[in-house]
Scaffold this motif. Structure first.
Motif, PDB file in Angstrom:
ATOM      1  N   ILE A 203      36.050  52.530  33.271  1.00  0.00           N
ATOM      2  CA  ILE A 203      36.233  51.261  33.980  1.00  0.00           C
ATOM      3  C   ILE A 203      37.576  50.642  33.617  1.00  0.00           C
ATOM      4  O   ILE A 203      38.284  50.099  34.481  1.00  0.00           O
ATOM      5  CB  ILE A 203      35.078  50.300  33.655  1.00  0.00           C
ATOM      6  N   ALA A 204      37.952  50.717  32.335  1.00  0.00           N
ATOM      7  CA  ALA A 204      39.236  50.149  31.922  1.00  0.00           C
ATOM      8  C   ALA A 204      40.397  50.878  32.593  1.00  0.00           C
ATOM      9  O   ALA A 204      41.346  50.245  33.080  1.00  0.00           O
ATOM     10  CB  ALA A 204      39.369  50.211  30.404  1.00  0.00           C
ATOM     11  N   ALA A 205      40.333  52.204  32.638  1.00  0.00           N
ATOM     12  CA  ALA A 205      41.402  52.960  33.293  1.00  0.00           C
ATOM     13  C   ALA A 205      41.475  52.629  34.778  1.00  0.00           C
ATOM     14  O   ALA A 205      42.571  52.508  35.347  1.00  0.00           O
ATOM     15  CB  ALA A 205      41.182  54.458  33.090  1.00  0.00           C
ATOM     16  N   ALA A 206      40.313  52.474  35.415  1.00  0.00           N
ATOM     17  CA  ALA A 206      40.307  52.103  36.834  1.00  0.00           C
ATOM     18  C   ALA A 206      40.893  50.712  37.037  1.00  0.00           C
ATOM     19  O   ALA A 206      41.648  50.474  37.991  1.00  0.00           O
ATOM     20  CB  ALA A 206      38.881  52.170  37.378  1.00  0.00           C
ATOM     21  N   LEU A 207      40.567  49.775  36.138  1.00  0.00           N
ATOM     22  CA  LEU A 207      41.112  48.423  36.248  1.00  0.00           C
ATOM     23  C   LEU A 207      42.618  48.419  36.025  1.00  0.00           C
ATOM     24  O   LEU A 207      43.371  47.777  36.777  1.00  0.00           O
ATOM     25  CB  LEU A 207      40.424  47.507  35.238  1.00  0.00           C
ATOM     26  N   TYR A 208      43.078  49.151  35.002  1.00  0.00           N
ATOM     27  CA  TYR A 208      44.517  49.219  34.747  1.00  0.00           C
ATOM     28  C   TYR A 208      45.247  49.840  35.937  1.00  0.00           C
ATOM     29  O   TYR A 208      46.310  49.360  36.351  1.00  0.00           O
ATOM     30  CB  TYR A 208      44.807  50.048  33.493  1.00  0.00           C
ATOM     31  N   GLY A 209      44.684  50.919  36.473  1.00  0.00           N
ATOM     32  CA  GLY A 209      45.326  51.576  37.601  1.00  0.00           C
ATOM     33  C   GLY A 209      45.362  50.701  38.843  1.00  0.00           C
ATOM     34  O   GLY A 209      46.379  50.628  39.542  1.00  0.00           O
ATOM     35  N   THR A 210      44.241  50.021  39.120  1.00  0.00           N
ATOM     36  CA  THR A 210      44.203  49.124  40.277  1.00  0.00           C
ATOM     37  C   THR A 210      45.204  47.988  40.124  1.00  0.00           C
ATOM     38  O   THR A 210      45.923  47.634  41.073  1.00  0.00           O
ATOM     39  CB  THR A 210      42.788  48.557  40.446  1.00  0.00           C
ATOM     40  N   ALA A 211      45.251  47.412  38.930  1.00  0.00           N
ATOM     41  CA  ALA A 211      46.207  46.334  38.691  1.00  0.00           C
ATOM     42  C   ALA A 211      47.642  46.832  38.792  1.00  0.00           C
ATOM     43  O   ALA A 211      48.521  46.124  39.300  1.00  0.00           O
ATOM     44  CB  ALA A 211      45.952  45.715  37.319  1.00  0.00           C
ATOM     45  N   ALA A 212      47.900  48.056  38.319  1.00  0.00           N
ATOM     46  CA  ALA A 212      49.257  48.601  38.406  1.00  0.00           C
ATOM     47  C   ALA A 212      49.687  48.784  39.857  1.00  0.00           C
ATOM     48  O   ALA A 212      50.810  48.426  40.240  1.00  0.00           O
ATOM     49  CB  ALA A 212      49.327  49.933  37.659  1.00  0.00           C
ATOM     50  N   VAL A 213      48.797  49.336  40.682  1.00  0.00           N
ATOM     51  CA  VAL A 213      49.130  49.539  42.100  1.00  0.00           C
ATOM     52  C   VAL A 213      49.381  48.199  42.784  1.00  0.00           C
ATOM     53  O   VAL A 213      50.328  48.049  43.573  1.00  0.00           O
ATOM     54  CB  VAL A 213      48.003  50.317  42.799  1.00  0.00           C
ATOM     55  N   SER A 214      48.549  47.209  42.493  1.00  0.00           N
ATOM     56  CA  SER A 214      48.743  45.897  43.113  1.00  0.00           C
ATOM     57  C   SER A 214      50.041  45.248  42.644  1.00  0.00           C
ATOM     58  O   SER A 214      50.703  44.540  43.409  1.00  0.00           O
ATOM     59  CB  SER A 214      47.550  44.991  42.807  1.00  0.00           C
ATOM     60  N   CYS A 215      50.429  45.501  41.392  1.00  0.00           N
ATOM     61  CA  CYS A 215      51.710  44.967  40.906  1.00  0.00           C
ATOM     62  C   CYS A 215      52.884  45.646  41.603  1.00  0.00           C
ATOM     63  O   CYS A 215      53.864  44.985  41.981  1.00  0.00           O
ATOM     64  CB  CYS A 215      51.816  45.146  39.398  1.00  0.00           C
ATOM     65  N   PHE A 216      52.808  46.964  41.764  1.00  0.00           N
ATOM     66  CA  PHE A 216      53.885  47.662  42.461  1.00  0.00           C
ATOM     67  C   PHE A 216      54.016  47.171  43.903  1.00  0.00           C
ATOM     68  O   PHE A 216      55.126  47.089  44.442  1.00  0.00           O
ATOM     69  CB  PHE A 216      53.635  49.170  42.446  1.00  0.00           C
ATOM     70  N   ALA A 217      52.881  46.864  44.530  1.00  0.00           N
ATOM     71  CA  ALA A 217      52.904  46.366  45.909  1.00  0.00           C
ATOM     72  C   ALA A 217      53.188  44.871  45.983  1.00  0.00           C
ATOM     73  O   ALA A 217      53.322  44.338  47.083  1.00  0.00           O
ATOM     74  CB  ALA A 217      51.569  46.668  46.586  1.00  0.00           C
ATOM     75  N   ARG A 218      53.257  44.211  44.840  1.00  0.00           N
ATOM     76  CA  ARG A 218      53.460  42.759  44.771  1.00  0.00           C
ATOM     77  C   ARG A 218      52.422  42.030  45.627  1.00  0.00           C
ATOM     78  O   ARG A 218      52.734  41.085  46.353  1.00  0.00           O
ATOM     79  CB  ARG A 218      54.874  42.380  45.208  1.00  0.00           C
ATOM     80  N   ALA A 219      51.174  42.481  45.513  1.00  0.00           N
ATOM     81  CA  ALA A 219      50.096  41.854  46.269  1.00  0.00           C
ATOM     82  C   ALA A 219      49.794  40.474  45.693  1.00  0.00           C
ATOM     83  O   ALA A 219      50.048  40.196  44.512  1.00  0.00           O
ATOM     84  CB  ALA A 219      48.849  42.727  46.225  1.00  0.00           C
ATOM     85  N   ARG A 220      49.232  39.625  46.520  1.00  0.00           N
ATOM     86  CA  ARG A 220      48.937  38.260  46.074  1.00  0.00           C
ATOM     87  C   ARG A 220      47.826  38.228  45.030  1.00  0.00           C
ATOM     88  O   ARG A 220      47.741  37.278  44.259  1.00  0.00           O
ATOM     89  CB  ARG A 220      48.563  37.392  47.279  1.00  0.00           C
ATOM     90  N   HIS A 221      46.977  39.255  45.009  1.00  0.00           N
ATOM     91  CA  HIS A 221      45.901  39.281  44.019  1.00  0.00           C
ATOM     92  C   HIS A 221      46.310  40.011  42.745  1.00  0.00           C
ATOM     93  O   HIS A 221      45.487  40.172  41.839  1.00  0.00           O
ATOM     94  CB  HIS A 221      44.667  39.971  44.612  1.00  0.00           C
ATOM     95  N   SER A 222      47.555  40.470  42.662  1.00  0.00           N
ATOM     96  CA  SER A 222      47.960  41.266  41.503  1.00  0.00           C
ATOM     97  C   SER A 222      47.951  40.455  40.217  1.00  0.00           C
ATOM     98  O   SER A 222      47.695  40.992  39.138  1.00  0.00           O
ATOM     99  CB  SER A 222      49.351  41.863  41.737  1.00  0.00           C
ATOM    100  N   ARG A 223      48.223  39.156  40.315  1.00  0.00           N
ATOM    101  CA  ARG A 223      48.245  38.346  39.094  1.00  0.00           C
ATOM    102  C   ARG A 223      46.858  38.267  38.469  1.00  0.00           C
ATOM    103  O   ARG A 223      46.706  38.442  37.258  1.00  0.00           O
ATOM    104  CB  ARG A 223      48.765  36.948  39.405  1.00  0.00           C
ATOM    105  N   ALA A 224      45.828  38.024  39.275  1.00  0.00           N
ATOM    106  CA  ALA A 224      44.478  37.891  38.728  1.00  0.00           C
ATOM    107  C   ALA A 224      44.003  39.198  38.103  1.00  0.00           C
ATOM    108  O   ALA A 224      43.518  39.223  36.964  1.00  0.00           O
ATOM    109  CB  ALA A 224      43.516  37.441  39.826  1.00  0.00           C
ATOM    110  N   PHE A 225      44.150  40.300  38.827  1.00  0.00           N
ATOM    111  CA  PHE A 225      43.692  41.583  38.297  1.00  0.00           C
ATOM    112  C   PHE A 225      44.574  42.040  37.139  1.00  0.00           C
ATOM    113  O   PHE A 225      44.081  42.635  36.171  1.00  0.00           O
ATOM    114  CB  PHE A 225      43.680  42.630  39.412  1.00  0.00           C
ATOM    115  N   GLY A 226      45.871  41.774  37.223  1.00  0.00           N
ATOM    116  CA  GLY A 226      46.757  42.174  36.141  1.00  0.00           C
ATOM    117  C   GLY A 226      46.502  41.413  34.856  1.00  0.00           C
ATOM    118  O   GLY A 226      46.512  41.993  33.765  1.00  0.00           O
TER     119      GLY A 226
END
Length: 312
Positions: A203-226
């Motif tokens: 779960i931690a690896a999935a969360l880190y990976g999801t947050a990383a992808v959202s950060c690369f895309a500069r998504a609006r939800h990247s801050r919360a997940f990151g």
């Protein structure tokens, strides 16, 4: 998009309930072990205090307690309330799911309560959104490019290291033990509320990976997940570094085997990377581009040039 006032209050109340559950179990463990320092060392991995009592919580519980408190504040005041509620709810659902088949009625009841509250968080984030029509309403912003890319690189590296460690243990341990690491079988000794170690890593690896992808895309939800990923990453690294300092392995890396030295260095990286991501994503986001001006309603088109050119 923004969040309605009732949804903000509901989300904050749900987060407060989740934080209260974690606090009650932590206080019970504190009464069992008798000392905050002993409980902190137990969370870090020193289990010599089990002779005084049995702990129910793990390092994950204070980390989630801090995340719930921050999410409750974000639900009331932040423009990123919807994504914060969704991130906290989704992470809780994933991390507490193994409690449904854990031994002990206390762990089962706690898992059911937390899963119900987490489901409420996700639903609140989904149905409580509305367009931000008023000019004074704050809209979620995207992270700035530099900090977002840097945070994405650190989170992606953390996900990679965690995955490599799990692949290593899967190759070293018997198949039954590897299976128990993900399901919480009899060969795994852990606190009652803690998810199985393999499940936690997944779960931690999935969360880190999801947050990383959202950060690369500069998504609006990247801050919360990151930020949520950074809290868990910092907690895991802090526990490993504290354990290494406790046993003296942090200052004598040259005397350790390659495996033990790599484990210590991974913990150091997790601690530093988690703190760095917290700093990178906690800053102000990039301002939205100003909308293009529109002609006023009823305004006439400009008059043709005079004299008019041929073919006008």
């Amino acid at each position: 998009m923004t969040v309605t006032r009732p949804a903000r209050l509901t989300g904050a109340a749900l987060c407060a309930a989740l934080a209260l559950i974690a606090a009650v179990w932590i206080l019970q463990d504190l009464a069992s072990l008798g000392s905050p320092a002993d409980l902190a060392w137990y969370w870090a991995g020193d289990h010599h205090f089990l002779i005084r009592g049995r702990s129910t919580t793990s390092l994950l519980d204070p980390a989630l307690l801090a995340a719930y408190a921050a999410t409750a504040l974000a639900a009331l005041r932040s423009r990123h309330a919807a994504s914060a509620l969704a991130a906290a709810g989704a992470a809780t659902l994933a991390l507490r799911l193994p409690g449904l088949w854990a031994a002990g009625s206390g762990a089962l009841v706690t898992a059911l309560l937390e899963l119900a509250l987490a489901t409420g968080l996700v639903l609140t984030a989904a149905v409580g959104r509305r367009p931000a029509d008023a000019p004074y309403e704050q809209r979620p912003t995207r992270p700035r490019t530099g900090p977002a890319v840097a945070a994405g690189i650190l989170l992606a590296a953390a996900a990679l290291f965690l995955t490599l460690w799990e692949l290593y243990w899967a190759g070293e341990l018997p198949l039954e033990t590897t299976f128990d690491r993900f399901t919480g079988g009899r060969s795994v000794v852990k606190p009652a509320l803690a998810p199985p170690p393999g499940w936690l890593s997944l779960i931690a690896a999935a969360l880190y990976g999801t947050a990383a992808v959202s950060c690369f895309a500069r998504a609006r939800h990247s801050r919360a997940f990151g930020l949520l990923a950074a809290v868990l990453l910092t907690a895991g690294g802090l526990g490993g570094v504290a354990r290494a300092a406790r046993y003296g392995t942090l200052v004598r890396l040259g005397d350790l085997t390659t495996l033990d030295a790599t484990d210590v260095l991974t913990s150091v990286f997790e601690l530093l990377a988690g703190l760095a991501v917290l700093v990178l994503l906690a800053g102000r986001g990039a301002p939205d581009a100003a909308p293009a001006p529109h002609p006023a309603a009823g305004a006439r088109s400009p008059a043709p040039p005079h004299p008019t050119p041929p073919g006008w």
